[in-house]
Design an enzyme around this catalytic site. Structure first.
Site, mmCIF file in Angstrom:
data_model
loop_
_atom_site.group_PDB
_atom_site.id
_atom_site.type_symbol
_atom_site.label_atom_id
_atom_site.label_comp_id
_atom_site.label_asym_id
_atom_site.label_seq_id
_atom_site.Cartn_x
_atom_site.Cartn_y
_atom_site.Cartn_z
ATOM 1 N N CYS A 2 0.960 -1.219 -0.353
ATOM 2 C CA CYS A 2 0.003 0.007 0.392
ATOM 3 C C CYS A 2 1.182 1.331 -0.150
ATOM 4 C CB CYS A 2 -0.757 0.178 0.479
ATOM 5 S SG CYS A 2 -2.195 -1.583 0.691
ATOM 6 N N ARG A 27 4.085 -0.112 -4.940
ATOM 7 C CA ARG A 27 3.683 -0.812 -3.147
ATOM 8 C C ARG A 27 2.059 -1.974 -3.425
ATOM 9 N NH1 ARG A 27 6.931 1.363 0.525
ATOM 10 N NH2 ARG A 27 5.715 0.795 1.990
ATOM 11 N N TRP A 75 -2.231 -2.780 -1.683
ATOM 12 C CA TRP A 75 -2.373 -3.757 -1.550
ATOM 13 C C TRP A 75 -3.588 -4.146 -0.704
ATOM 14 C CZ3 TRP A 75 -0.838 -8.119 1.036
ATOM 15 C CH2 TRP A 75 -0.655 -9.267 0.750
ATOM 16 N N ASN A 99 -1.939 2.339 5.777
ATOM 17 C CA ASN A 99 -1.002 1.139 5.716
ATOM 18 C C ASN A 99 -0.466 0.462 6.760
ATOM 19 O OD1 ASN A 99 1.487 -0.276 4.074
ATOM 20 N ND2 ASN A 99 2.175 1.128 3.877
ATOM 21 N N GLY A 100 -0.816 -1.064 6.434
ATOM 22 C CA GLY A 100 -0.448 -2.060 8.012
ATOM 23 C C GLY A 100 -1.795 -2.956 8.232
ATOM 24 N N GLU A 479 17.369 -18.214 -7.597
ATOM 25 C CA GLU A 479 16.574 -17.362 -7.447
ATOM 26 C C GLU A 479 16.306 -16.859 -9.362
ATOM 27 O OE1 GLU A 479 15.454 -14.883 -6.605
ATOM 28 O OE2 GLU A 479 15.665 -13.169 -7.799
ATOM 29 N N LYS A 483 12.248 -15.999 -10.840
ATOM 30 C CA LYS A 483 12.572 -14.732 -11.338
ATOM 31 C C LYS A 483 11.327 -14.922 -12.058
ATOM 32 C CE LYS A 483 13.541 -12.093 -9.740
ATOM 33 N NZ LYS A 483 13.756 -11.702 -8.696
ATOM 34 N N GLU A 486 7.097 -15.666 -10.600
ATOM 35 C CA GLU A 486 6.526 -15.019 -10.069
ATOM 36 C C GLU A 486 5.907 -13.448 -10.747
ATOM 37 O OE1 GLU A 486 8.442 -11.750 -7.914
ATOM 38 O OE2 GLU A 486 10.061 -12.243 -8.423
ATOM 39 N N HIS A 502 15.602 -38.246 -6.662
ATOM 40 C CA HIS A 502 15.451 -38.780 -5.200
ATOM 41 C C HIS A 502 13.553 -38.753 -5.481
ATOM 42 C CE1 HIS A 502 18.961 -40.710 -4.193
ATOM 43 N NE2 HIS A 502 19.202 -38.988 -4.355
ATOM 44 N N LYS A 601 5.590 -5.128 -3.264
ATOM 45 C CA LYS A 601 6.755 -4.576 -3.170
ATOM 46 C C LYS A 601 6.621 -3.920 -1.505
ATOM 47 C CE LYS A 601 10.958 -3.096 -5.187
ATOM 48 N NZ LYS A 601 11.540 -4.893 -6.463
HETATM 49 C C1 F6R Z 1 11.382 -11.272 -6.166
HETATM 50 C C2 F6R Z 1 11.064 -10.342 -4.639
HETATM 51 C C3 F6R Z 1 10.571 -10.900 -2.818
HETATM 52 C C4 F6R Z 1 11.679 -9.538 -2.099
HETATM 53 C C5 F6R Z 1 10.761 -10.495 -0.654
HETATM 54 C C6 F6R Z 1 12.022 -9.374 0.165
HETATM 55 O O1 F6R Z 1 11.721 -11.142 -6.843
HETATM 56 O O2 F6R Z 1 11.214 -9.146 -5.135
HETATM 57 O O3 F6R Z 1 10.800 -11.928 -2.849
HETATM 58 O O4 F6R Z 1 12.872 -10.069 -2.440
HETATM 59 O O5 F6R Z 1 9.487 -9.795 -0.093
HETATM 60 O O6 F6R Z 1 11.819 -8.019 0.276
HETATM 61 P P1 F6R Z 1 12.700 -7.124 0.400
HETATM 62 O O7 F6R Z 1 13.813 -7.385 0.434
HETATM 63 O O8 F6R Z 1 12.184 -6.091 0.265
HETATM 64 O O9 F6R Z 1 13.053 -7.759 2.801
#
Ligand code: F6R
Length: 606
Positions: A2, A27, A75, A99-100, A479, A483, A486, A502, A601
């Site tokens: 948010c 966000r 969000w 936000n929260g 990773e 990527k 997502e 296995h 994010k």
């Molecule tokens: C994936 C991604 C997330 C963040 C995770 C941690 O592309 O961005 O998996 O890495 O939410 O976020 P931070 O680094 O902000 O703690």
């Protein structure tokens, strides 16, 4: 999670709010809304969907006209994305953006229902809006102070009271909020990106501080209404950093920024050819005396920690445990005084990582955070902080933040190994020199764009993918897999190559492409055997390896060849084709690359 913005000044408020929300849309982007004082009345516009939907709505129905207001991009936590559940919430007397998460919203709701309040939305936020209305007695500070006592959970709130048509009130607990300080105009925002266009000066609001923001003044008080003198901070991010700069997506721009961001992150931490983390308070003494290391993080940041584990253990011979923060906080971990707990976080606000930090501190461990956002909660509350200098990462899928986190993991491992006398000064200098060469090598890797685009065109119709590797390559494939899934919504799994037999190999058919990372010379033969096993079962295989590696046609359908570096440093290069492959696959599928569904994010809720 948010985004909140608020503006008071001479400009058209709705325009400034919408422009600010665009910067914060990463966000959360399932609905948006604004509340603006128009002729002394609070006028609200909100809409389900992206900010563009709100803009269209206002284009058709007209936008509120005024100079003081608040805005929100959401969000969803409580209640589906809908017009009704969108923020702002409230009525003609009080309007809020939040936000929260309000933990005791049910009790508050029951209490207020008993007082005759009727609720329209399914949100926890509406309970705070109605609570404020119930508590309001003409004195906003007293009202907010009572609210702080009654509400449990996390919140950053922007508030308008009808009786104060030229004022924004703001308060926060756990969720971040800043107050931007302009010339004859002031702001609130979840982070600095919306204010950079107008000012670089800001206050960081602390827990339970109340801000009273007018066009020409900002006052911060305690809940007891005692004025607080605060330090004015200066943002050092560029205005351009929050723009796409000609790239189709922020993600592509951020992938391409990696060489320069790694350079900016490591250069100040290298002195006379040796790693130098002293400016972050990490002394040789502290490293020498450290016993066990825990690395705790979420998602991509945790994957950077996995690479850190392999490198630290192999060079410094110190035991490293890597934990997912949401597991660590509830598993009663065996940590004690003398342990070093490293928290990695791009945003510095991730709720689970923050909880892990608090737990580690309670147990007496020394905490070091590796954080990108200056002044964020995790950065401020850890004993020591090593800032990465990636600049704002706007794409929800993390790329450049991962690379700079890796670069810090390497510097830390080199210095620790030297402090523990496990490597000589010459070896430490040699490794550091190679790390400094990474940005130039990465510039070469970025040229592999078309190769990766081609490989992406072969993956675009897959339903499921497998990423495999051994050792550091396994950490990296975790990773790569995250990527891809997502942003392209193609299911994918990462697997330690040696573990396939296995169980998981039963999934492999000609319809399941495999991406194998094979950059580690000592494991190459083993990995190639595993690749042959999946190939024999019909899988189309892409192998990512380094120059000089002999990979026959019987092994790989597609090859990505990286410039050669010391094996240990190869993850820094191999990350890029993984990011490109994910990016181009998602782009070819027509996915919303920068804002994938269901994600946001800065995950400030558990
Ligand atoms: C994936 C991604 C997330 C963040 C995770 C941690 O592309 O961005 O998996 O890495 O939410 O976020 P931070 O680094 O902000 O703690």
């Amino acid at each position: 999670m948010c985004g909140i913005v608020g503006y008071v000044g001479d400009k058209d408020c709705a325009d400034v709010l919408v422009d600010g929300l665009k910067k914060l849309e990463y966000r959360g982007y399932d609905s948006a809304g604004i509340a603006v004082f128009q002729n002394g009345e609070i006028e609200v516009e909100k809409s389900k969907g992206k900010l563009a939907d709100l803009e269209n709505k206002m284009k058709n129905e007209g936008k509120p006209s005024g100079h003081c207001g608040i805005g929100h991009t959401r969000w969803a936590t409580h209640g589906e994305p809908s017009d009704i559940n969108s923020h702002p919430h409230g009525n003609k007397r009080v309007s809020i953006v939040h936000n929260g998460i309000i933990e005791n919203y049910k009790q508050i709701k029951d209490f207020l229902t008993g007082k005759g309040y009727v609720f329209e939305s399914e949100t926890d936020t509406e309970t705070v809006a109605k609570l404020l209305d119930y508590l309001y007695d003409g004195n906003p500070i007293e009202t907010l102070s009572k609210m702080i006592d009654k509400v449990r959970g996390s919140y950053a709130l922007g508030i308008l009271f009808k009786d104060y048509p030229d004022t924004i009130f703001a308060v926060r607990k756990e969720s971040p909020l800043i107050v931007g300080l302009g010339e004859n105009e002031n702001f609130i925002a979840s982070d600095v990106t919306p204010i950079l266009k107008y000012t670089r000066k800001y206050y960081l609001l602390e827990q339970d501080e109340i801000a009273i923001i007018k066009k020409d003044s900002v006052k911060i008080v305690t809940p007891e209404n005692e004025e607080i003198t605060k330090e004015v901070l200066t943002a050092d991010w560029d205005v351009d950093a929050a723009e796409k700069g000609g790239y189709a997506h922020f993600m592509l721009k951020e992938i391409n920024e990696q060489p320069s961001k790694i350079k900016t992150t490591i250069s100040p931490r290298i002195q006379d050819g040796m790693p130098y983390l002293e400016e972050s308070g990490i002394t040789m003494e502290m490293l020498k005396n450290s016993k066990r290391i825990f690395i705790v993080a979420c998602g991509t940041a945790m994957h950077a920690g996995m690479v850190g584990k392999y490198v630290i253990e192999s060079l410094a011979r110190v035991e490293v445990t890597v934990d997912i923060a949401s597991e660590f906080r509830y598993r009663n971990p065996l940590i004690e005084k003398g342990d070093l707990v490293i928290l990695i976080s791009q945003s510095g606000e991730t709720a689970d990582t923050y909880a892990a930090l608090k737990l580690a501190k309670e147990r007496g461990a020394t905490t070091v955070s590796v954080v990108n956002v200056k002044g964020s909660t995790i950065a401020r509350e850890a004993d020591k902080v090593i800032y990465t200098h990636a600049g704002p990462e706007i794409s929800v899928a993390s790329t450049k933040a991962y690379s700079v986190q890796l670069s810090i993991m390497y510097l830390f491992a080199f210095e620790l190994a030297y402090a523990k006398e496990k490597i000589s000064k010459e070896r430490c200098m040699e490794l550091t020199k190679q790390l400094m060469e990474v940005p130039d090598k990465l510039a070469e890797v970025l040229e592999l764009k078309e190769r990766c685009q081609f490989i992406a065109s072969r993956l675009v119709n897959a339903e499921s993918l497998l990423y495999i590797g051994r050792g550091l390559d396994y950490a990296l494939s975790m990773e790569g897999s995250l990527k891809l899934k997502e942003i392209s919504y193609i299911h994918s799994e990462s697997y330690a190559a040696g573990e396939l037999k296995h169980g998981t190999i039963s999934l492999v058919t000609e319809d399941m492409p495999v991406i194998a990372v094979a950059t580690q010379s000592n494991l190459l033969e083993k990995t190639i055997s595993n690749v042959k096993e999946v190939k024999a079962r019909g899988a189309k295989v892409t192998v990512i390896c380094k120059e000089g590696t002999e990979i026959g046609k019987d092994v790989a359908n597609h090859l990505v060849t990286l410039p050669a570096m010391e094996d240990m440093l190869m993850p820094m290069l191999a990350a890029v084709p993984m990011q490109y492959i994910a990016y181009y696959t998602a782009a070819l599928k027509g996915c919303d690359v920068d804002q994938p569904r269901n994600l946001a994010k800065s995950v400030t809720v558990e």
